[in-house]
Design a protein around this motif. Structure first.
Motif, mmCIF file in Angstrom:
data_model
loop_
_atom_site.group_PDB
_atom_site.id
_atom_site.type_symbol
_atom_site.label_atom_id
_atom_site.label_comp_id
_atom_site.label_asym_id
_atom_site.label_seq_id
_atom_site.Cartn_x
_atom_site.Cartn_y
_atom_site.Cartn_z
ATOM 1 N N PRO A 3 0.832 -1.214 0.000
ATOM 2 C CA PRO A 3 0.000 0.000 0.000
ATOM 3 C C PRO A 3 0.863 1.260 0.000
ATOM 4 O O PRO A 3 2.011 1.234 0.435
ATOM 5 C CB PRO A 3 -0.803 -0.115 1.291
ATOM 6 C CG PRO A 3 -0.040 -1.049 2.148
ATOM 7 C CD PRO A 3 0.748 -1.949 1.244
ATOM 8 N N THR A 4 0.284 2.341 -0.466
ATOM 9 C CA THR A 4 0.966 3.627 -0.490
ATOM 10 C C THR A 4 0.565 4.407 0.755
ATOM 11 O O THR A 4 -0.613 4.743 0.917
ATOM 12 C CB THR A 4 0.563 4.420 -1.756
ATOM 13 O OG1 THR A 4 0.815 3.608 -2.897
ATOM 14 C CG2 THR A 4 1.338 5.714 -1.852
ATOM 15 N N PHE A 5 1.518 4.653 1.638
ATOM 16 C CA PHE A 5 1.245 5.408 2.863
ATOM 17 C C PHE A 5 1.576 6.870 2.621
ATOM 18 O O PHE A 5 2.639 7.189 2.087
ATOM 19 C CB PHE A 5 2.086 4.878 4.029
ATOM 20 C CG PHE A 5 1.729 3.478 4.416
ATOM 21 C CD1 PHE A 5 0.535 3.206 5.063
ATOM 22 C CD2 PHE A 5 2.579 2.433 4.129
ATOM 23 C CE1 PHE A 5 0.197 1.914 5.416
ATOM 24 C CE2 PHE A 5 2.255 1.129 4.478
ATOM 25 C CZ PHE A 5 1.056 0.868 5.118
ATOM 26 N N ILE A 6 0.651 7.758 3.016
ATOM 27 C CA ILE A 6 0.875 9.194 2.850
ATOM 28 C C ILE A 6 0.535 9.917 4.153
ATOM 29 O O ILE A 6 -0.238 9.425 4.970
ATOM 30 C CB ILE A 6 0.047 9.772 1.677
ATOM 31 C CG1 ILE A 6 -1.447 9.534 1.877
ATOM 32 C CG2 ILE A 6 0.513 9.185 0.353
ATOM 33 C CD1 ILE A 6 -2.323 10.182 0.814
ATOM 34 N N VAL A 49 -3.678 5.233 4.067
ATOM 35 C CA VAL A 49 -3.511 4.247 3.006
ATOM 36 C C VAL A 49 -4.226 4.806 1.777
ATOM 37 O O VAL A 49 -5.454 4.836 1.716
ATOM 38 C CB VAL A 49 -4.097 2.881 3.412
ATOM 39 C CG1 VAL A 49 -3.883 1.859 2.304
ATOM 40 C CG2 VAL A 49 -3.502 2.403 4.730
ATOM 41 N N TRP A 50 -3.437 5.285 0.818
ATOM 42 C CA TRP A 50 -4.010 5.991 -0.325
ATOM 43 C C TRP A 50 -5.019 5.129 -1.091
ATOM 44 O O TRP A 50 -6.082 5.599 -1.478
ATOM 45 C CB TRP A 50 -2.914 6.507 -1.253
ATOM 46 C CG TRP A 50 -3.505 7.103 -2.482
ATOM 47 C CD1 TRP A 50 -3.327 6.678 -3.762
ATOM 48 C CD2 TRP A 50 -4.406 8.223 -2.560
ATOM 49 N NE1 TRP A 50 -4.055 7.459 -4.624
ATOM 50 C CE2 TRP A 50 -4.733 8.417 -3.902
ATOM 51 C CE3 TRP A 50 -4.972 9.069 -1.605
ATOM 52 C CZ2 TRP A 50 -5.596 9.426 -4.329
ATOM 53 C CZ3 TRP A 50 -5.829 10.073 -2.030
ATOM 54 C CH2 TRP A 50 -6.132 10.243 -3.378
ATOM 55 N N GLU A 51 -4.734 3.872 -1.320
ATOM 56 C CA GLU A 51 -5.632 3.010 -2.084
ATOM 57 C C GLU A 51 -7.004 2.885 -1.406
ATOM 58 O O GLU A 51 -8.042 2.902 -2.071
ATOM 59 C CB GLU A 51 -5.017 1.621 -2.303
ATOM 60 C CG GLU A 51 -3.815 1.622 -3.230
ATOM 61 C CD GLU A 51 -2.505 2.077 -2.572
ATOM 62 O OE1 GLU A 51 -1.523 2.249 -3.308
ATOM 63 O OE2 GLU A 51 -2.475 2.279 -1.340
ATOM 64 N N ALA A 52 -7.029 2.791 -0.077
ATOM 65 C CA ALA A 52 -8.292 2.697 0.655
ATOM 66 C C ALA A 52 -9.058 4.025 0.607
ATOM 67 O O ALA A 52 -10.288 4.042 0.473
ATOM 68 C CB ALA A 52 -8.040 2.290 2.106
ATOM 69 N N ILE A 53 -8.335 5.138 0.698
ATOM 70 C CA ILE A 53 -8.965 6.460 0.603
ATOM 71 C C ILE A 53 -9.561 6.630 -0.792
ATOM 72 O O ILE A 53 -10.694 7.099 -0.950
ATOM 73 C CB ILE A 53 -7.934 7.583 0.872
ATOM 74 C CG1 ILE A 53 -7.332 7.456 2.263
ATOM 75 C CG2 ILE A 53 -8.540 8.958 0.633
ATOM 76 C CD1 ILE A 53 -8.247 7.791 3.401
ATOM 77 N N GLU A 54 -8.817 6.231 -1.804
ATOM 78 C CA GLU A 54 -9.276 6.346 -3.179
ATOM 79 C C GLU A 54 -10.553 5.531 -3.401
ATOM 80 O O GLU A 54 -11.497 6.001 -4.031
ATOM 81 C CB GLU A 54 -8.158 5.859 -4.109
ATOM 82 C CG GLU A 54 -8.269 6.317 -5.525
ATOM 83 C CD GLU A 54 -7.010 5.977 -6.297
ATOM 84 O OE1 GLU A 54 -6.668 6.778 -7.169
ATOM 85 O OE2 GLU A 54 -6.378 4.932 -6.042
ATOM 86 N N GLN A 55 -10.605 4.323 -2.864
ATOM 87 C CA GLN A 55 -11.820 3.503 -2.963
ATOM 88 C C GLN A 55 -13.001 4.203 -2.302
ATOM 89 O O GLN A 55 -14.110 4.192 -2.825
ATOM 90 C CB GLN A 55 -11.608 2.145 -2.304
ATOM 91 C CG GLN A 55 -10.899 1.154 -3.163
ATOM 92 C CD GLN A 55 -10.838 -0.200 -2.488
ATOM 93 O OE1 GLN A 55 -10.822 -0.301 -1.261
ATOM 94 N NE2 GLN A 55 -10.794 -1.243 -3.288
ATOM 95 N N GLU A 56 -12.769 4.790 -1.145
ATOM 96 C CA GLU A 56 -13.830 5.487 -0.415
ATOM 97 C C GLU A 56 -14.338 6.691 -1.221
ATOM 98 O O GLU A 56 -15.540 6.962 -1.245
ATOM 99 C CB GLU A 56 -13.327 5.944 0.950
ATOM 100 C CG GLU A 56 -14.389 6.472 1.865
ATOM 101 C CD GLU A 56 -15.376 5.418 2.327
ATOM 102 O OE1 GLU A 56 -16.548 5.790 2.573
ATOM 103 O OE2 GLU A 56 -15.011 4.237 2.440
ATOM 104 N N LEU A 57 -13.442 7.393 -1.885
ATOM 105 C CA LEU A 57 -13.830 8.558 -2.680
ATOM 106 C C LEU A 57 -14.765 8.178 -3.824
ATOM 107 O O LEU A 57 -15.687 8.928 -4.149
ATOM 108 C CB LEU A 57 -12.589 9.245 -3.260
ATOM 109 C CG LEU A 57 -11.727 10.033 -2.293
ATOM 110 C CD1 LEU A 57 -10.437 10.471 -2.971
ATOM 111 C CD2 LEU A 57 -12.480 11.234 -1.768
#
Length: 78
Positions: A3-6, A49-57
């Motif tokens: 995952p991409t952590f930001i 976790v960028w991928e999880a945030i992106e899914q939520e968006l």
């Protein structure tokens, strides 16, 4: 795939929200610890976790878990 952590600042730049709004509104009301963000080593700093945030968006509003509203404005997720 890792995952991409930001950081909060990087997330704010990507989604065009203020860092304070992310910390005070999104983290307690929308985002779930362990899914959307982590507290590494049990510390105060958050890593998202960028991928999880992106899914939520991109998730339709009807598919979001509403939970149980609390008196202080938060949401209880079961």
């Amino acid at each position: 795939m890792m995952p991409t952590f930001i950081t909060t600042q990087q997330l704010a730049d990507r989604i065009q929200y203020d860092e304070r709004y992310i910390r005070e509104r999104l983290v307690p009301e929308v985002l779930v610890e362990g899914v959307h963000y982590l507290r590494p080593f049990g510390r105060r700093k958050l890593l998202f976790v960028w991928e999880a945030i992106e899914q939520e968006l991109f998730r339709p509003e009807a598919a979001r878990s509403t939970g149980i509203p609390l008196a202080n404005g938060g949401v209880c997720r079961g």
